[in-house]
Design a protein around this motif. Structure first.
Motif, PDB file in Angstrom:
ATOM      1  N   LEU A 177      -4.347  -9.317   0.944  1.00  0.00           N
ATOM      2  CA  LEU A 177      -5.437  -9.757   1.487  1.00  0.00           C
ATOM      3  C   LEU A 177      -5.990  -8.811   2.852  1.00  0.00           C
ATOM      4  O   LEU A 177      -6.983  -8.337   3.051  1.00  0.00           O
ATOM      5  CB  LEU A 177      -5.447 -11.077   2.021  1.00  0.00           C
ATOM      6  N   LEU A 178      -4.884  -8.267   3.512  1.00  0.00           N
ATOM      7  CA  LEU A 178      -5.307  -7.507   4.728  1.00  0.00           C
ATOM      8  C   LEU A 178      -5.620  -6.364   4.166  1.00  0.00           C
ATOM      9  O   LEU A 178      -6.375  -5.620   5.001  1.00  0.00           O
ATOM     10  CB  LEU A 178      -3.536  -7.411   5.474  1.00  0.00           C
ATOM     11  N   LYS A 200      -8.996  -6.387   3.506  1.00  0.00           N
ATOM     12  CA  LYS A 200      -9.944  -6.628   4.725  1.00  0.00           C
ATOM     13  C   LYS A 200     -10.169  -5.267   5.373  1.00  0.00           C
ATOM     14  O   LYS A 200     -11.210  -4.891   5.861  1.00  0.00           O
ATOM     15  CB  LYS A 200      -9.167  -7.480   5.896  1.00  0.00           C
ATOM     16  N   GLU A 258     -12.684  -3.419   3.400  1.00  0.00           N
ATOM     17  CA  GLU A 258     -14.038  -4.026   3.822  1.00  0.00           C
ATOM     18  C   GLU A 258     -14.351  -3.336   5.239  1.00  0.00           C
ATOM     19  O   GLU A 258     -15.534  -2.772   5.333  1.00  0.00           O
ATOM     20  CB  GLU A 258     -13.856  -5.411   3.867  1.00  0.00           C
ATOM     21  N   ASN A 259     -13.505  -3.308   6.031  1.00  0.00           N
ATOM     22  CA  ASN A 259     -13.506  -2.609   7.586  1.00  0.00           C
ATOM     23  C   ASN A 259     -13.960  -1.247   7.328  1.00  0.00           C
ATOM     24  O   ASN A 259     -14.986  -0.945   7.873  1.00  0.00           O
ATOM     25  CB  ASN A 259     -12.570  -2.906   8.188  1.00  0.00           C
TER      26      ASN A 259
END
Length: 756
Positions: A430-431, A434, A437-438
């Motif tokens: 998940l990180l 993220k 996405e960042n």
């Protein structure tokens, strides 16, 4: 198996005859019929051994009387029903109470059994081994054949054993064999209530087979030792790793709970590890049961706590019920671990069953598929645990055969750890998403910024056109601003130049330190060269006198004169350069070194001699009396050796030089005196350096530690030595004091911490 009872065996005739003699009774007596064990070759086929303590019945009598080893004496008492029958020797607590104060108040007991041995094996060497919880002596037909430990009348004089080495013996030629066992268990009885239920577990067989049996049991214990070590080590390692993960990421509380669970489980493994290491001696049984009971009590609650945390279930009454029960079991473990141990086993089993049910409900109701690995591991462990513990409690297996339980017990921490590892992996996944996405948002932001930049450039060009129109109006203001700017730049350059000069001063000091060594070589070798030139002149004069050489028309003497003049010039300017560098070198401390343990007495001894010989090298007429008084109890203290010795050298040099110059100016022919003393007082090292020089006037005492303050003549000192010394002592968390009276010398007192 038992042999059929004949009409009147020989031993009954002997028994009856003995009774008649001792009692004088001529009437008929009830015929005793103690059951015996018939031993045949079939009992020992294929290396088998016979577990005699489970062969019933045995006869026992509480107390201790060496006469009971005699078969005739036992048979006589047997007729009078003074010996009682029992089916078990492995559990003493099942024997009826036959003392007013109860069986537990005895501590000594004898056991008796008749054997009949087949003639085919009666001459073969036999042996007995097994496990006990006290000390025993074994008698065959009244003769002692061996012992394990030391029989005692109390715990103080008893030497108990656990597993004991095989005791070899030979059957008598007669068909009847009476085996008597003298047993004491005071250590076990006094270890705590309930421990006296552990009795004897004895095996008999051919000597070689018993030896193999003993070695096999020893090997099983070794395997258990390895298995428990692996189990305990793995639980501890996994617990520590999860503890570190919790420290790094405190939000994941399940890592902390799992760490506590694994560490508490390892406590039980440590208890079993002690058991297999010490061979279960009676005095150590409380420790074993304590570790096991405490581990089971604590682990049961933490296991439920972990399950609730993992599934995010808020069932307070169940949580607090287990918390209270675990607290009660833990407290009872401190009171009597043996009694609690079996209940703690059942409590642990109940907690595991509840956890399995809890996880199964979460898997079905909430679709937590990741719990499958935990459910599989716990199910296998729970089934194996219940089966093996049941077999242990019923006597079908011994503690030494629980190696697989040690291995299977790893399923709990391993399955939990696997789940947590997958949870961490999912978190990392998940990180990573993220982060992707960042990154996408960052790229979008960059594109937007580039677009804004383009718009700004366009607007900038438009503004430039407007600025050009107003440039003429701002020209005069710009010129004035430029002049002010020039003034500021000049001021800035001046400040920079000043800073450069300050840095140059520090750099010069560093360079001076590096120049000092080669400069010493220049000065020393120039002096040596002048001496060599003088010796060369003397040699030439001698050779001319002896007419061994003719120097007419040569330039040797002129060359020597030139060399001598050049060397004199080198010496002169070298010493001048040395005096210039000296001040800069002393005040340049450079980068502080690291503190390390150093012998302060040795450093003072070496650098006092170094200072003395250095001054003697410069002035052969210089002489001094040095008194050294070092306290050997000081040992080594933490200092920066290159710094602290520089401070000592400054003070010692000043003392030598001040006294020598004073006596020289006064025309006094007196040796310089210097004392160096150390002592240890209240965790402080006190160093006293005292000279017999002119002392320091009262009016300048407060100035001597200030930079550039000196009492020497112009050009002879820089005034940096004592200032540097003061700084060095302060960096060592020490103090320096001056005690001096004018005309009576000076004493410097240095105090340093004695901590190592």
């Amino acid at each position: 198996m038992n042999a059929p009872i004949t009409a009147l065996p020989k031993f009954l005739l002997l028994l009856l005859f003995s009774v008649l003699i001792q009692t004088g009774i001529t009437s008929a007596q009830n015929e005793p019929n103690p059951s015996y064990i018939y031993i045949s070759p079939g009992d020992f086929e294929d290396g088998e051994v016979l577990r005699i303590t489970q062969l019933s019945p045995w006869f026992y009598k509480a107390g201790d009387d060496p006469a009971w080893a005699n078969p005739d004496f036992i048979l006589n008492e047997f007729i009078h029903n003074e010996w009682q029958e029992t089916d078990y020797l492995t559990r003493l607590d099942v024997m009826p109470v036959f003392e007013p104060n109860g069986y537990k108040a005895v501590g000594n007991v004898w056991f008796f059994k008749e054997f009949r041995v087949d003639s085919k094996i009666i001459e073969k060497p036999f042996a007995i081994t097994g496990k006990i919880y006290g000390a025993l002596e074994i008698y065959l037909n009244g003769n002692k054949i061996g012992s394990a430990g030391k029989i005692g009348t109390s715990r103080k004089d008893e030497d108990p054993k656990g597993h004991f080495l095989p005791i070899s013996f030979q059957w008598d030629d007669s068909g009847q064999q009476f085996l008597a066992i003298r047993y004491s268990y005071h250590t076990l009885r006094e270890a705590g209530f309930g421990y006296d239920l552990l009795g004897l577990d004895l095996y008999i067989g051919f000597e070689d087979d018993i030896t193999k049996h003993f070695e096999t049991r020893t090997g099983e214990r070794g395997l258990n030792l390895i298995a428990q070590s692996i189990s305990a080590g793995a639980s501890i390692v996994l617990g520590i790793l999860l503890l570190f993960l919790f420290i790094l990421y405190p939000k994941q509380k399940q890592n902390l709970i799992a760490a506590l669970l694994f560490l508490s489980i390892s406590m039980g493994s440590i208890g079993l590890l002690i058991s297999f290491t010490i061979w279960e001696l009676p005095q150590d049984l409380p420790t074993i049961f304590f570790f096991n009971g405490l581990s089971l009590s604590i682990s049961s609650f933490i296991n439920v706590w972990f399950a609730h945390t993992l599934t995010k279930r808020k069932s307070r009454w169940i949580f607090w019920t287990f918390a209270v029960l675990s607290t009660i079991f833990a407290i009872l473990t401190f009171i009597n671990a043996f009694i609690v141990n079996d209940f703690a086993l059942m409590y642990w089993t109940v907690s595991m069953i509840y956890v399995v049910i809890h996880f199964t409900r979460a898997r079905i109701k909430h679709g937590m598929k990741d719990l499958d690995i935990i459910l599989i591991g716990l199910a296998i462990y729970l089934i194996a645990f219940i089966v093996m513990v049941t077999m242990l409690l019923t006597g079908h297996i011994e503690r030494a055969s629980l190696v697989w339980l040690s291995v299977i017990s790893l399923l709990v921490p391993v399955s939990y750890s696997f789940y947590l590892a997958r949870d961490i992996a999912r978190t990392n996944e998940l990180l990573s998403m993220k982060l992707d996405e960042n990154q996408r948002l960052a790229d979008e932001k960059l594109r937007q910024e580039q677009e804004n930049k383009r718009l700004i450039e366009t607007r900038k060009e438009e503004l430039e056109e407007e600025v050009k129109a107003r440039t003429a109006e701002l020209a005069e203001a710009y010129k004035n601003l430029q002049d002010s700017h020039e003034d500021l730049k000049n001021t800035q350059q001046q400040l920079i130049q000043q800073e450069k000069m300050a840095s140059l001063g520090q750099l010069t000091a560093g360079i001076a330190h590096e120049i000092k060594n080669p400069l010493n070589f220049v000065n020393n070798f120039s002096d040596v060269s002048r001496e060599l030139i003088g010796e060369l002149r003397e040699e030439l004069d001698r050779m001319k006198k002896d007419k061994k050489v003719n120097l007419e028309g040569s330039f040797i003497e002129e060359i020597l004169d030139d060399i001598d003049a050049n060397v004199a010039t080198i010496t002169k300017h070298g010493k001048r350069a040395d005096s210039i560098v000296h001040g800069m070198l002393l005040h340049s401390r450079g980068k502080s070194g690291e503190k390390m343990p150093a012998d302060i007495n040795k450093l003072l001894d070496e650098y006092t001699d170094l200072s003395y010989h250095g001054l003697r090298a410069k002035d052969p007429d210089f002489n001094a009396e040095i008194v050294k008084d070092f306290d050997p109890s000081i040992g080594k203290i933490e200092v920066v050796p290159q710094d602290i010795t520089r401070a000592f050298l400054n003070i010692i040099n000043n003392g030598f030089q001040a006294a020598a110059e004073h006596f020289k100016k006064q025309g006094i022919k007196q040796n310089v005196e210097l004392s160096v003393k150390t002592e240890l007082s209240d965790d402080k090292v006190i160093i006293r350096i005292k000279d017999n020089g002119p002392g320091i006037p009262e009016k300048i005492k407060n100035q001597i530690f200030e930079p550039f303050f000196t009492t020497k003549d112009a050009g002879e000192g820089t005034g940096l030595g004592l200032s540097m010394t003061y700084d060095i002592i302060k960096t060592h968390n020490g103090t320096i004091e001056l005690h001096s009276e004018e005309g009576k010398g000076a004493e410097f007192i240095i105090t340093l911490p004695a901590g190592k």
